[in-house]
Design a protein around this motif. Structure first.
Motif, PDB file in Angstrom:
ATOM      1  N   THR A  59       4.302  12.811   4.712  1.00  0.00           N
ATOM      2  CA  THR A  59       3.270  12.869   5.745  1.00  0.00           C
ATOM      3  C   THR A  59       3.501  11.819   6.813  1.00  0.00           C
ATOM      4  O   THR A  59       3.370  12.092   8.017  1.00  0.00           O
ATOM      5  CB  THR A  59       1.878  12.694   5.127  1.00  0.00           C
ATOM      6  N   GLU A  60       3.852  10.601   6.396  1.00  0.00           N
ATOM      7  CA  GLU A  60       4.106   9.538   7.374  1.00  0.00           C
ATOM      8  C   GLU A  60       5.253   9.901   8.304  1.00  0.00           C
ATOM      9  O   GLU A  60       5.183   9.685   9.522  1.00  0.00           O
ATOM     10  CB  GLU A  60       4.400   8.214   6.659  1.00  0.00           C
ATOM     11  N   MET A  61       6.316  10.457   7.733  1.00  0.00           N
ATOM     12  CA  MET A  61       7.454  10.832   8.562  1.00  0.00           C
ATOM     13  C   MET A  61       7.112  12.019   9.463  1.00  0.00           C
ATOM     14  O   MET A  61       7.580  12.108  10.597  1.00  0.00           O
ATOM     15  CB  MET A  61       8.662  11.155   7.681  1.00  0.00           C
ATOM     16  N   GLN A  62       6.295  12.936   8.978  1.00  0.00           N
ATOM     17  CA  GLN A  62       5.861  14.050   9.816  1.00  0.00           C
ATOM     18  C   GLN A  62       5.062  13.562  11.010  1.00  0.00           C
ATOM     19  O   GLN A  62       5.263  14.015  12.139  1.00  0.00           O
ATOM     20  CB  GLN A  62       5.026  15.046   8.999  1.00  0.00           C
ATOM     21  N   LEU A  63       4.130  12.636  10.772  1.00  0.00           N
ATOM     22  CA  LEU A  63       3.341  12.096  11.874  1.00  0.00           C
ATOM     23  C   LEU A  63       4.225  11.357  12.874  1.00  0.00           C
ATOM     24  O   LEU A  63       4.045  11.461  14.090  1.00  0.00           O
ATOM     25  CB  LEU A  63       2.254  11.160  11.326  1.00  0.00           C
ATOM     26  N   MET A  64       5.205  10.621  12.355  1.00  0.00           N
ATOM     27  CA  MET A  64       6.087   9.856  13.215  1.00  0.00           C
ATOM     28  C   MET A  64       6.960  10.772  14.076  1.00  0.00           C
ATOM     29  O   MET A  64       7.074  10.607  15.289  1.00  0.00           O
ATOM     30  CB  MET A  64       6.962   8.935  12.351  1.00  0.00           C
ATOM     31  N   THR A  65       7.594  11.771  13.434  1.00  0.00           N
ATOM     32  CA  THR A  65       8.463  12.674  14.192  1.00  0.00           C
ATOM     33  C   THR A  65       7.655  13.550  15.141  1.00  0.00           C
ATOM     34  O   THR A  65       8.098  13.858  16.252  1.00  0.00           O
ATOM     35  CB  THR A  65       9.305  13.555  13.255  1.00  0.00           C
ATOM     36  N   THR A  88       0.846  -1.194   0.000  1.00  0.00           N
ATOM     37  CA  THR A  88       0.000   0.000   0.000  1.00  0.00           C
ATOM     38  C   THR A  88       0.879   1.242   0.000  1.00  0.00           C
ATOM     39  O   THR A  88       1.638   1.467   0.949  1.00  0.00           O
ATOM     40  CB  THR A  88      -0.920   0.034   1.230  1.00  0.00           C
ATOM     41  N   PRO A  89       0.824   2.062  -1.068  1.00  0.00           N
ATOM     42  CA  PRO A  89       1.728   3.225  -1.151  1.00  0.00           C
ATOM     43  C   PRO A  89       1.551   4.179   0.024  1.00  0.00           C
ATOM     44  O   PRO A  89       0.450   4.383   0.533  1.00  0.00           O
ATOM     45  CB  PRO A  89       1.316   3.896  -2.474  1.00  0.00           C
ATOM     46  N   LEU A  90       2.655   4.755   0.443  1.00  0.00           N
ATOM     47  CA  LEU A  90       2.688   5.726   1.528  1.00  0.00           C
ATOM     48  C   LEU A  90       3.051   7.100   0.991  1.00  0.00           C
ATOM     49  O   LEU A  90       3.949   7.214   0.143  1.00  0.00           O
ATOM     50  CB  LEU A  90       3.744   5.330   2.570  1.00  0.00           C
ATOM     51  N   ASP A  91       2.371   8.131   1.475  1.00  0.00           N
ATOM     52  CA  ASP A  91       2.842   9.504   1.280  1.00  0.00           C
ATOM     53  C   ASP A  91       3.940   9.682   2.320  1.00  0.00           C
ATOM     54  O   ASP A  91       3.664   9.962   3.490  1.00  0.00           O
ATOM     55  CB  ASP A  91       1.703  10.490   1.493  1.00  0.00           C
ATOM     56  N   VAL A  94       6.375   2.475  -1.681  1.00  0.00           N
ATOM     57  CA  VAL A  94       5.616   1.262  -1.369  1.00  0.00           C
ATOM     58  C   VAL A  94       6.415   0.418  -0.384  1.00  0.00           C
ATOM     59  O   VAL A  94       7.551   0.025  -0.672  1.00  0.00           O
ATOM     60  CB  VAL A  94       5.335   0.450  -2.650  1.00  0.00           C
ATOM     61  N   PRO A  95       5.854   0.126   0.800  1.00  0.00           N
ATOM     62  CA  PRO A  95       6.571  -0.710   1.766  1.00  0.00           C
ATOM     63  C   PRO A  95       6.556  -2.174   1.354  1.00  0.00           C
ATOM     64  O   PRO A  95       5.523  -2.719   0.935  1.00  0.00           O
ATOM     65  CB  PRO A  95       5.793  -0.488   3.071  1.00  0.00           C
ATOM     66  N   GLU A  96       7.710  -2.799   1.454  1.00  0.00           N
ATOM     67  CA  GLU A  96       7.871  -4.218   1.144  1.00  0.00           C
ATOM     68  C   GLU A  96       8.488  -4.880   2.368  1.00  0.00           C
ATOM     69  O   GLU A  96       9.593  -4.508   2.789  1.00  0.00           O
ATOM     70  CB  GLU A  96       8.777  -4.372  -0.083  1.00  0.00           C
ATOM     71  N   ALA A  97       7.796  -5.839   2.969  1.00  0.00           N
ATOM     72  CA  ALA A  97       8.284  -6.462   4.198  1.00  0.00           C
ATOM     73  C   ALA A  97       9.584  -7.200   3.936  1.00  0.00           C
ATOM     74  O   ALA A  97       9.728  -7.906   2.933  1.00  0.00           O
ATOM     75  CB  ALA A  97       7.233  -7.409   4.758  1.00  0.00           C
TER      76      ALA A  97
END
Length: 453
Positions: free
Chosen positions: A140-146, A134-137, A440-443
């Motif tokens: 935004t993801e890093m902003q939420l995390m930090t 599932t593609p990630l923005d 795209v995250p790949e496990a």
């Protein structure tokens, strides 16, 4: 008898009436880099306003250190007073010194080491919540995390995703408004009841509201928390005075804004580069797997992530968030061989400085090994991602630690793959952020430390 002043030259390309506005609007990052070819100091004009651009690493260093008292923080920081008149990021003179001394203990290296477990425990739920394919923005993801990390350290709590996004959008709005007002400093426009101004006021109010109740809770239960707000509640200046609730509110709001945006864009760029460099990604995975095979990431294990640290350093160099930093001459000042009149607006760019071919061989190449101790290092003042001198960002150790932890934890579980057919370019907004970055995250199939496989 009068003495002629050696004023900096005007950069080529000035047009009647609008000056250098066109290249600044078209591609401000490319324009600010080109200015380095025109000498150590040049002047540009935007409409009727003249701005002095300092390009020389040596002169920037002097302006930030030995001549720091001859300059205020300038226009951009003045516009950031939406956070509060005397909050540390924007304070001047004695208020700045008082606030810095009172807040310094919260960012002492020993205190940062105590935040490591909090950072790790805050980050892990974010990255375990990603879904493979599932593609990630990523920005935004890093902003939420930090932002979550900063809030955990500030006041021992992190909001749910929806209120976190509200805070995030408020931070973006305040920063964007400050930049717009700095680039077009017409005070009368700031007072008009137009949509942009109303939006900025609402964003500032949302930020303050988001932390007011938390400060009240800390006041009511002073022994229940061990975080930065707790330290600020007990901090005293030389006279024994403490910070008021409103002063603490301003500091927390400023820290929340500054501490999440800059680290987030650096991390987004870092994983963008790893997505383009499989050999570097492999080296990172090998290091992270080796360190985390012995147990969870702790303050004692972080120094072993040497390659991870070099990745962060190289990202800070190539994609420095600080593409525009302002100063203003308090009185007539001599900088190098040039004379600047009192009130001169001055800018400098860490982004352009860090890409200068005279300072860095092959400067556009992402090469973390340029930071190996056996390699020639850039001259003093040529690498200043957090500024320099007495106004150097007090949260630098926090940011280094945060970026290292997030890089390692993401790499322990995921590979982030670029989405095909999308061009990613740097954009000079309040920070140097990616134009659009979806990955795209790949496990990973052989991740250590009990992470998902």
């Amino acid at each position: 008898m009068t003495t002629s002043l050696n004023v900096p030259p005007i950069a080529p390309g000035k047009l009647p009436l609008i000056g250098h506005a066109m290249p600044l609007l078209k591609d401000r990052l490319a324009f600010i880099q080109r200015l380095r070819t025109h000498g150590p100091i040049v002047r540009i004009t935007v409409g009727p306003k003249t701005v002095t651009v300092v390009n020389s690493a040596e002169l920037i260093q002097k302006m930030l250190t030995s001549q720091a008292d001859e300059f205020t923080k300038g226009l951009l920081f003045e516009k950031l007073k939406l956070f509060g008149e005397d909050a540390l990021p924007v304070a001047e003179g004695k208020p700045h010194l008082r606030r810095r001394r009172m807040m310094q203990p919260a960012f002492h290296r020993k205190q940062i080491a105590g935040y490591v477990n909090t950072m790790r425990d805050t980050v892990e739920p974010y990255i375990t919540g990603w879904h493979e394919g599932t593609p990630l923005d990523l920005k935004t993801e890093m902003q939420l995390m930090t932002q979550g990390v900063v809030m955990s350290a500030l006041f021992s709590s992190t909001p749910e995703r929806k209120p976190a996004l509200t805070i995030l959008h408020s931070v973006d709005t305040v920063f964007t408004t400050a930049l717009q007002r700095a680039l077009m400093p017409i005070s009368a426009l700031e007072r008009l009841p137009i949509r942009r101004n109303r939006k900025a006021q609402a964003a500032g109010s949302a930020l303050r509201t988001a932390v007011t109740d938390i400060i009240t809770e800390h006041r009511a239960r002073p022994g229940a928390y061990d975080d930065i707000v707790s330290l600020l509640l007990t901090a005293q200046d030389d006279t024994g005075a403490t910070l008021s609730d409103d002063e603490i509110l301003s500091e927390v709001t400023g820290l929340l804004a500054a501490g999440s945006e800059t680290t987030a864009v650096v991390l987004a760029w870092l994983f963008h580069e790893l997505g383009r460099n499989p050999d570097l990604e492999r080296q990172l995975h090998e290091e992270v797997d080796s360190v985390l095979a012995e147990g969870p990431l702790t303050a004692e294990r972080i120094p072993r992530l040497a390659f991870t640290r070099r990745l962060v350093s190289e990202t800070l160099r190539l994609y420095s968030p600080a593409w525009l930093v302002t100063r203003q001459a308090i009185s007539a000042v001599k900088l190098g061989e040039f004379s600047l009149p009192a009130g001169s607006d001055v800018i400098w760019s860490a982004y352009a400085l860090h890409r200068d071919p005279d300072l860095y061989p092959d400067p556009l190449r992402f090469d973390p090994d340029r930071w190996l101790p056996e390699r020639p290092q850039p001259p003093k003042g040529a690498f200043i991602p957090f500024g320099s001198g007495k106004r150097m960002c007090m949260g630098d150790a926090f940011a280094w630690t945060e970026a290292t932890i997030i890089t390692a934890l993401v790499a322990s579980r995921w590979r982030l793959r670029p989405t095909p057919g999308t061009a990613v370019r740097p954009v000079g907004a309040i920070t140097t952020h990616p134009s659009s970055l979806h990955m795209v995250p790949e496990a990973r199939q052989h991740a250590n430390t009990g992470n998902a496989r």
